[in-house]
Design an enzyme around this catalytic site. Structure first.
Site, PDB file in Angstrom:
ATOM      1  CD  GLU A 153      -3.145  -0.897   2.102  1.00 42.33           C
ATOM      2  OE1 GLU A 153      -3.829   0.135   2.033  1.00 42.33           O
ATOM      3  OE2 GLU A 153      -3.321  -1.775   2.974  1.00 42.33           O
ATOM      4  CG  HIS A 209       5.406 -28.591   7.045  1.00 41.63           C
ATOM      5  ND1 HIS A 209       5.546 -29.915   7.430  1.00 41.63           N
ATOM      6  CD2 HIS A 209       5.712 -27.850   8.133  1.00 41.63           C
ATOM      7  CE1 HIS A 209       5.907 -29.954   8.709  1.00 41.63           C
ATOM      8  NE2 HIS A 209       6.014 -28.720   9.164  1.00 41.63           N
ATOM      9  CE  LYS A 215     -11.945  -0.266  -0.066  1.00 44.10           C
ATOM     10  NZ  LYS A 215     -11.592   0.547   1.139  1.00 44.10           N
TER      11      LYS A 215
END
Length: 356
Positions: free
Chosen positions: A238, A254, A349
C-alpha cells in the site's frame, strides 16, 4: 532516489504519511488508555466462550496481532473473520462478535454485524463512525469510536490497542499497562535510528528499503511475529505500491521451502526474503528461521534477518511493526511514489459499488 533529501521526501509525501508513522508509539498508548477508560460495557455482564473479530484490511490486521499476542493468555478461542456473514458456530450469547471497521462503512463488516444480530450473539463495535456506529447506537450495541482522519493502515495502533483493552476489561487477559508502556518505550528508542533526519549510513530502515528495490519481497514470521510479517507485506503493497507476500513458519517449511529452485533467473537477482526474529520466539521456531534462511540463501535467494527490540513479546511485535512501516515508507520514496494514496483500491471499490 536519494533518501537523505528531506525536501524531496516532503514533496512526494503530500498527505504526510510520515507523521502517521512517527506517531505510532503514542497512538498505541492512547488507544489502550482509551479502551481502558471506556464505560460502554460492564465487564460483569459479559461471559463468553469464543470471540470473533470481524474486519478487513487495516482493521483486520489489528485483530490478527491481538489474536497472536493473546494466544497463550486468553482461555477462549479468538477468531479473525475477513468475509461477509459469520461462521455457523457463531450463535447465542456465548459468542462475542467485535466488528472493527475504520470508516464504519466496510460492507463485509456491516454484513457480519447483521449476521451477529440475527444469530443472537453478543456484539460490540470499534470504528471512527459511519454506518457501523449509527447501527450500534440504534440497536443499543456497545461501541467505541476513535478519531482518525488518515488511512486505515495508519490506525493499526487503534485497531490493536482498543481491542487489547477490551480483552482486559472482559477479564480474558491480565492488565497489560506495563507491557504496553514497555512496548512504547522500546518503539521510541528504536525510532531514534529510523526517522528521515538520520542519514542512510546510520539508518537501517533506509538501507533495507534500498535492498528491496526491484525485488519481489517475502516476509517470514513465526508465532506472534506471523501477523507482523503480514503487516509488513501489506505496508509494502500500500505504501510503495510494490509486490510482496508473506509466509508463516513453521508452515513454510512444509511447502514454500520446496519452491526455491525455479525459475532460477528470477530467484537470485529479483527476490528478497526477510526473516523476522525475536527473543520470545519458540526455540524450535528460532531454529527454523535460521535454517530456512540458510536454505533460501544456498539456492541463490537474497536473504536477511530483521530483529525485534525490547524486553517483552509485545515490544518485540511492535518494534518490528514500526520498523516495517518506516522501511515500506522509504521504499515508496525510492520508487518515487506518494505513500498515502491507494488508487487501485479506490477504483476497485467504486467498480464494486456500481455492480450493486
Amino acid at each position: 532516489m536519494e533518501l537523505d533529501n528531506l525536501e524531496r521526501i516532503q514533496q512526494l509525501d503530500t498527505l504526510n504519511m510520515l507523521a502517521e508513522i512517527d506517531g505510532l508509539p503514542d497512538q498505541l498508548m492512547r488507544a489502550y488508555e482509551m479502551g481502558m477508560t471506556s464505560e460502554v460495557f460492564k465487564t460483569s455482564e459479559v461471559s463468553v466462550s469464543r470471540v470473533i473479530i470481524a474486519g478487513m484490511g487495516g482493521s483486520a490486521i489489528g485483530a490478527d496481532l491481538l489474536a497472536a499476542y493473546v494466544a497463550d493468555l486468553c482461555p477462549v478461542p479468538v477468531i479473525v473473520h475477513r468475509d461477509y456473514g459469520l461462521p455457523s458456530f457463531a450463535r447465542g450469547e456465548g459468542t462475542l462478535v467485535i466488528c472493527s471497521s475504520h470508516s464504519g462503512n466496510t460492507e463485509e463488516t456491516l454484513d457480519s454485524f447483521a449476521a451477529a444480530r440475527r444469530s443472537g450473539c453478543r456484539v460490540m463495535a470499534v470504528c471512527t463512525g459511519g454506518e457501523l456506529a449509527a447501527l450500534a447506537k440504534k440497536e443499543n450495541v456497545p461501541f467505541i469510536t476513535f478519531e482518525h482522519k488518515g488511512q486505515p493502515r495508519a490506525a493499526v495502533g487503534f485497531s490493536f490497542g482498543i481491542l487489547l483493552a477490551i480483552f482486559v476489561k472482559l477479564g480474558l487477559i491480565p492488565n497489560q499497562a506495563d507491557e504496553v508502556r514497555s512496548a512504547v518505550e522500546a518503539m521510541k528508542e528504536s525510532q531514534q535510528h529510523l526517522t528521515p533526519s538520520v542519514e542512510t549510513v546510520r539508518n537501517p530502515a533506509k538501507r533495507y528499503a534500498g535492498q528491496l528495490m526491484g525485488r519481489w519481497v517475502t516476509i517470514f514470521g513465526a508465532g506472534r511475529l506471523a501477523p507482523v510479517a503480514r503487516r509488513m507485506k501489506g505496508q509494502i503493497n500500500e505504501l510503495a505500491k510494490a509486490v510482496a507476500n508473506f509466509e508463516f513458519l513453521p508452515e513454510a517449511d512444509h511447502n514454500a521451502l520446496a519452491g526455491t529452485l525455479h525459475p532460477a533467473e528470477v530467484i537470485q537477482p529479483h527476490t528478497m526474503n526477510l526473516f523476522l526474529r525475536a527473543p520470545s520466539d519458540h526455540p524450535r521456531n528460532r531454529l527454523r528461521v535460521d535454517l530456512t534462511k540458510q536454505a533460501f540463501m544456498l539456492e541463490g535467494g537474497n536473504t536477511d534477518f530483521l530483529d525485534a527490540r525490547g524486553e517483552h513479546p509485545l515490544a518485540h511485535m511492535w518494534t518490528l511493526i514500526l520498523f516495517g512501516d518506516y522501511m515500506a515508507y522509504y521504499l515508496a520514496i525510492s520508487y518515487n511514489v506518494d505513500p498515502t494514496p491507494v488508487d487501485a483500491l479506490v477504483h476497485f471499490k467504486n467498480a464494486l459499488k456500481e455492480k450493486k
